[in-house]
Design a protein around this motif. Structure first.
Motif, PDB file in Angstrom:
ATOM      1  N   ASP A  60       0.809  -1.222   0.000  1.00 55.71           N
ATOM      2  CA  ASP A  60       0.000   0.000   0.000  1.00 55.71           C
ATOM      3  C   ASP A  60       0.842   1.271   0.000  1.00 55.71           C
ATOM      4  OD1 ASP A  60      -2.652  -0.422  -0.371  1.00 55.71           O
ATOM      5  OD2 ASP A  60      -3.266   0.166   1.645  1.00 55.71           O
ATOM      6  N   CYS A  61       1.860   1.309  -0.820  1.00 58.06           N
ATOM      7  CA  CYS A  61       2.759   2.461  -0.847  1.00 58.06           C
ATOM      8  C   CYS A  61       2.079   3.679  -1.476  1.00 58.06           C
ATOM      9  CB  CYS A  61       4.026   2.133  -1.637  1.00 58.06           C
ATOM     10  SG  CYS A  61       5.062   0.894  -0.841  1.00 58.06           S
ATOM     11  N   THR A  62       2.428   4.842  -0.959  1.00 53.68           N
ATOM     12  CA  THR A  62       1.917   6.102  -1.501  1.00 53.68           C
ATOM     13  C   THR A  62       3.042   6.955  -2.087  1.00 53.68           C
ATOM     14  OG1 THR A  62       2.075   7.102   0.697  1.00 53.68           O
ATOM     15  CG2 THR A  62      -0.047   6.151   0.073  1.00 53.68           C
ATOM     16  N   LEU A  63       4.297   6.558  -1.855  1.00 51.56           N
ATOM     17  CA  LEU A  63       5.438   7.303  -2.385  1.00 51.56           C
ATOM     18  C   LEU A  63       6.579   6.327  -2.615  1.00 51.56           C
ATOM     19  CD1 LEU A  63       6.843  10.047  -3.044  1.00 51.56           C
ATOM     20  CD2 LEU A  63       7.547  10.119  -0.634  1.00 51.56           C
ATOM     21  N   LEU A  64       7.216   6.433  -3.788  1.00 50.96           N
ATOM     22  CA  LEU A  64       8.380   5.612  -4.128  1.00 50.96           C
ATOM     23  C   LEU A  64       9.469   6.519  -4.674  1.00 50.96           C
ATOM     24  CD1 LEU A  64       6.575   2.721  -6.064  1.00 50.96           C
ATOM     25  CD2 LEU A  64       7.409   2.599  -3.717  1.00 50.96           C
ATOM     26  N   GLU A  65      10.698   6.335  -4.205  1.00 53.89           N
ATOM     27  CA  GLU A  65      11.810   7.114  -4.727  1.00 53.89           C
ATOM     28  C   GLU A  65      13.106   6.350  -4.528  1.00 53.89           C
ATOM     29  OE1 GLU A  65      11.947  10.811  -2.622  1.00 53.89           O
ATOM     30  OE2 GLU A  65      11.542   9.873  -0.687  1.00 53.89           O
ATOM     31  N   ILE A  66      14.125   6.771  -5.244  1.00 58.38           N
ATOM     32  CA  ILE A  66      15.448   6.163  -5.126  1.00 58.38           C
ATOM     33  C   ILE A  66      16.296   7.018  -4.197  1.00 58.38           C
ATOM     34  CG2 ILE A  66      17.509   5.408  -6.361  1.00 58.38           C
ATOM     35  CD1 ILE A  66      14.984   3.797  -7.018  1.00 58.38           C
ATOM     36  N   GLY A  67      16.990   6.368  -3.256  1.00 65.80           N
ATOM     37  CA  GLY A  67      17.802   7.127  -2.306  1.00 65.80           C
ATOM     38  C   GLY A  67      18.703   6.231  -1.493  1.00 65.80           C
ATOM     39  N   ASP A  68      19.224   6.768  -0.408  1.00 65.56           N
ATOM     40  CA  ASP A  68      20.148   6.051   0.473  1.00 65.56           C
ATOM     41  C   ASP A  68      19.391   5.416   1.626  1.00 65.56           C
ATOM     42  OD1 ASP A  68      22.178   7.028  -1.138  1.00 65.56           O
ATOM     43  OD2 ASP A  68      22.520   8.780   0.146  1.00 65.56           O
ATOM     44  N   PHE A  69      19.905   4.273   2.081  1.00 62.16           N
ATOM     45  CA  PHE A  69      19.326   3.629   3.254  1.00 62.16           C
ATOM     46  C   PHE A  69      20.434   3.043   4.118  1.00 62.16           C
ATOM     47  CE2 PHE A  69      17.157   0.483   5.789  1.00 62.16           C
ATOM     48  CZ  PHE A  69      15.997   1.147   6.153  1.00 62.16           C
ATOM     49  N   PRO A  70      20.439   3.350   5.427  1.00 65.77           N
ATOM     50  CA  PRO A  70      19.510   4.215   6.145  1.00 65.77           C
ATOM     51  C   PRO A  70      19.481   5.643   5.583  1.00 65.77           C
ATOM     52  CG  PRO A  70      20.924   3.015   7.678  1.00 65.77           C
ATOM     53  CD  PRO A  70      21.491   2.805   6.315  1.00 65.77           C
ATOM     54  N   LEU A  71      18.376   6.340   5.846  1.00 65.00           N
ATOM     55  CA  LEU A  71      18.222   7.685   5.294  1.00 65.00           C
ATOM     56  C   LEU A  71      19.342   8.595   5.749  1.00 65.00           C
ATOM     57  CD1 LEU A  71      14.362   8.169   5.781  1.00 65.00           C
ATOM     58  CD2 LEU A  71      15.580   7.316   3.779  1.00 65.00           C
ATOM     59  N   ASN A  72      19.741   8.454   7.005  1.00 67.98           N
ATOM     60  CA  ASN A  72      20.855   9.210   7.568  1.00 67.98           C
ATOM     61  C   ASN A  72      21.942   8.236   8.005  1.00 67.98           C
ATOM     62  OD1 ASN A  72      19.488  11.823   7.445  1.00 67.98           O
ATOM     63  ND2 ASN A  72      18.173  11.009   9.076  1.00 67.98           N
ATOM     64  N   PRO A  73      23.214   8.583   7.795  1.00 67.93           N
ATOM     65  CA  PRO A  73      24.307   7.668   8.167  1.00 67.93           C
ATOM     66  C   PRO A  73      24.239   7.269   9.640  1.00 67.93           C
ATOM     67  CG  PRO A  73      25.131   9.519   6.867  1.00 67.93           C
ATOM     68  CD  PRO A  73      23.704   9.836   7.212  1.00 67.93           C
ATOM     69  N   VAL A  74      24.512   5.990   9.886  1.00 67.72           N
ATOM     70  CA  VAL A  74      24.536   5.450  11.251  1.00 67.72           C
ATOM     71  C   VAL A  74      25.923   4.884  11.507  1.00 67.72           C
ATOM     72  CG1 VAL A  74      23.554   3.753  12.842  1.00 67.72           C
ATOM     73  CG2 VAL A  74      22.075   4.912  11.171  1.00 67.72           C
ATOM     74  N   ALA A  75      26.506   5.269  12.611  1.00 68.21           N
ATOM     75  CA  ALA A  75      27.863   4.805  12.943  1.00 68.21           C
ATOM     76  C   ALA A  75      27.920   3.283  12.977  1.00 68.21           C
ATOM     77  CB  ALA A  75      28.286   5.389  14.292  1.00 68.21           C
ATOM     78  N   GLY A  76      28.889   2.733  12.263  1.00 72.76           N
ATOM     79  CA  GLY A  76      29.078   1.290  12.249  1.00 72.76           C
ATOM     80  C   GLY A  76      28.168   0.536  11.306  1.00 72.76           C
ATOM     81  N   GLN A  77      27.321   1.245  10.555  1.00 78.72           N
ATOM     82  CA  GLN A  77      26.403   0.601   9.621  1.00 78.72           C
ATOM     83  C   GLN A  77      26.592   1.170   8.226  1.00 78.72           C
ATOM     84  OE1 GLN A  77      22.301   0.688  10.814  1.00 78.72           O
ATOM     85  NE2 GLN A  77      21.530  -0.092   8.877  1.00 78.72           N
ATOM     86  N   GLU A  78      26.715   0.284   7.246  1.00 77.36           N
ATOM     87  CA  GLU A  78      26.909   0.723   5.862  1.00 77.36           C
ATOM     88  C   GLU A  78      25.654   1.407   5.341  1.00 77.36           C
ATOM     89  OE1 GLU A  78      27.693  -1.141   1.389  1.00 77.36           O
ATOM     90  OE2 GLU A  78      27.474  -2.458   3.134  1.00 77.36           O
ATOM     91  N   GLN A  79      25.835   2.577   4.735  1.00 74.91           N
ATOM     92  CA  GLN A  79      24.724   3.257   4.082  1.00 74.91           C
ATOM     93  C   GLN A  79      24.730   2.875   2.605  1.00 74.91           C
ATOM     94  OE1 GLN A  79      24.827   7.584   3.615  1.00 74.91           O
ATOM     95  NE2 GLN A  79      22.656   7.707   4.202  1.00 74.91           N
ATOM     96  N   LYS A  80      23.693   2.172   2.181  1.00 69.78           N
ATOM     97  CA  LYS A  80      23.633   1.678   0.812  1.00 69.78           C
ATOM     98  C   LYS A  80      22.914   2.685  -0.080  1.00 69.78           C
ATOM     99  CE  LYS A  80      23.927  -3.182   2.067  1.00 69.78           C
ATOM    100  NZ  LYS A  80      23.419  -4.549   1.848  1.00 69.78           N
ATOM    101  N   HIS A  81      23.417   2.831  -1.297  1.00 73.82           N
ATOM    102  CA  HIS A  81      22.904   3.828  -2.229  1.00 73.82           C
ATOM    103  C   HIS A  81      21.982   3.184  -3.266  1.00 73.82           C
ATOM    104  CE1 HIS A  81      25.861   6.342  -0.313  1.00 73.82           C
ATOM    105  NE2 HIS A  81      26.851   5.560  -0.733  1.00 73.82           N
ATOM    106  N   ASN A  82      21.234   4.025  -3.973  1.00 73.19           N
ATOM    107  CA  ASN A  82      20.338   3.580  -5.050  1.00 73.19           C
ATOM    108  C   ASN A  82      19.370   2.494  -4.588  1.00 73.19           C
ATOM    109  OD1 ASN A  82      21.372   5.350  -6.982  1.00 73.19           O
ATOM    110  ND2 ASN A  82      23.000   3.918  -7.564  1.00 73.19           N
ATOM    111  N   GLN A  83      18.812   2.703  -3.396  1.00 75.57           N
ATOM    112  CA  GLN A  83      17.810   1.786  -2.871  1.00 75.57           C
ATOM    113  C   GLN A  83      16.412   2.322  -3.172  1.00 75.57           C
ATOM    114  OE1 GLN A  83      18.857  -1.210  -1.209  1.00 75.57           O
ATOM    115  NE2 GLN A  83      20.721  -0.435  -2.156  1.00 75.57           N
ATOM    116  N   LEU A  84      15.448   1.404  -3.294  1.00 72.04           N
ATOM    117  CA  LEU A  84      14.063   1.813  -3.443  1.00 72.04           C
ATOM    118  C   LEU A  84      13.513   2.140  -2.061  1.00 72.04           C
ATOM    119  CD1 LEU A  84      11.516   2.197  -5.194  1.00 72.04           C
ATOM    120  CD2 LEU A  84      10.972  -0.213  -4.758  1.00 72.04           C
TER     121      LEU A  84
END
Length: 345
Positions: free
Chosen positions: A124-148
């Motif tokens: 039931d999505c109302t918005l879809l976009e391409i971006g980074d996840f997590p949305l904001n960098p988290v220490a010790g966690q890889e931020q992956k790019h070009n995610q849905l």
């Protein structure tokens, strides 16, 4: 199989009785946006019997290629054969993103297929976009790019959740009809057609259809309306909706309503606008006697012009309205109708 081997944005092109559903064109429009950000192409997956002739129509609305599974076993929608067909397409062509309409069929097919291809699905999505996840960098966690990034209302519409599926492919979502915008069709476009054969395996999950009973719709589809005159609990009664009907008839519109009206039995559910109803995009939307709860606003805030009429000057509906009138709808609406009749002759 690495995630990098999954390419392309795919949509399930729903058809019923060999007629494409509007949601197919809406999904192609959104898929084109996503594909542009990923520098990839858009494919429509068409399942059914004797449906190959619909492929060009999908190309007209922007599909770069159309993958068709045309088999008599798919004549009428049944979960098992359709799930086998779509699963086979995903396993063969390996799309990075797979979008399905959140229709009665899509809400059944999408989760079934996502389980079989061992990936997640955001419903039931109302918005879809391409971006980074997590949305904001988290220490010790890889931020992956070009995610849905898949956004949907949660907790009854009181909050918004943005969800990603960074470790599995395809990234799957069902999308509410009426939320995404279809592109203007290009007349005469021809499909890049790919025919895909599926070895169906009949099992105890195959449903036997004994009879199909078709019932004529008693209510027009409010999602197609250019003008909607929508009423809420403040209208007061089912009989009082005649005031709204008179206004709608005068300006060539249709009458719709909020959830409270349906719960009171004043209008059928087909007329309901909102998170648990239909999402609409009319040119003109009258919100009459509607307080403006977030669940209702989610279904109509994309209207070009919103006119609110409410006796409560602090009603939330005025926050999204382009024009607002504070007062008694029983006096304002008939006066407005009379003025419009005089103006329009």
């Amino acid at each position: 199989m690495g995630l990098e081997e999954y390419k392309g944005v795919y949509i399930y092109a729903q058809q019923v009785d060999n007629e494409l559903s509007s949601i197919a064109f809406e999904l192609i429009g959104k898929a084109k946006d996503l594909a542009k950000d990923l520098n990839t192409d858009v494919a429509a997956v068409l399942l059914g019997s004797n449906v190959t002739g619909l492929a060009d129509q999908l190309a007209e609305y922007g599909a770069d290629k159309v993958i068709v599974v045309d088999d008599p076993i798919l004549e009428t929608y049944r979960t098992e054969p359709y799930a086998q067909a779509l699963t086979s397409v995903i396993n063969e062509f390996k799309p990075e993103i797979m979008l399905v309409g959140a229709t009665a069929i899509g809400r059944d097919l999408g989760p079934t297929v996502s389980a079989r291809v061992q990936t997640g699905l955001t419903a039931d999505c109302t918005l879809l976009e391409i971006g980074d996840f997590p949305l904001n960098p988290v220490a010790g966690q890889e931020q992956k790019h070009n995610q849905l990034l898949m956004t949907r209302p949660a907790f009854g519409g009181n909050t918004i959740a943005t969800i990603a599926c960074p470790d599995n492919r395809p990234q799957m979502a069902t999308v509410r009809p009426g939320v995404m915008q279809k592109l203007e069709p290009v007349a005469g476009a021809k499909a890049n057609l790919i025919e895909h054969k599926v070895n169906f395996e009949e099992n105890n999950r195959f449903v036997e259809i004994l009879n199909v009973i078709k019932q004529a719709k008693s209510v027009e589809n409010i999602m197609d309306a250019k003008i909607l005159v929508s009423g809420g609990r403040g209208v007061g009664s089912a009989e009082n909706f005649q005031i709204l009907q008179d206004l709608a008839d005068t300006i060539g519109g249709m009458v719709s309503c909020s959830r409270a009206v349906v719960e009171n039995g004043w209008k059928p559910v087909d007329c309901q606008v909102g998170q648990t109803g239909k999402t609409v995009r009319p040119n003109l939307y009258f919100a009459i006697g509607i307080s403006g709860a977030i669940q209702h606003v989610a279904g109509m805030e994309e209207a070009d012009i919103i006119i609110a009429i409410n006796k409560d000057e602090d009603a939330p509906i005025f926050d999204v309205a382009d024009y607002g009138i504070v007062g008694d709808l029983n006096k304002i609406v008939p006066a407005l109708t009379a003025a419009l009749k005089a103006e329009l002759g």
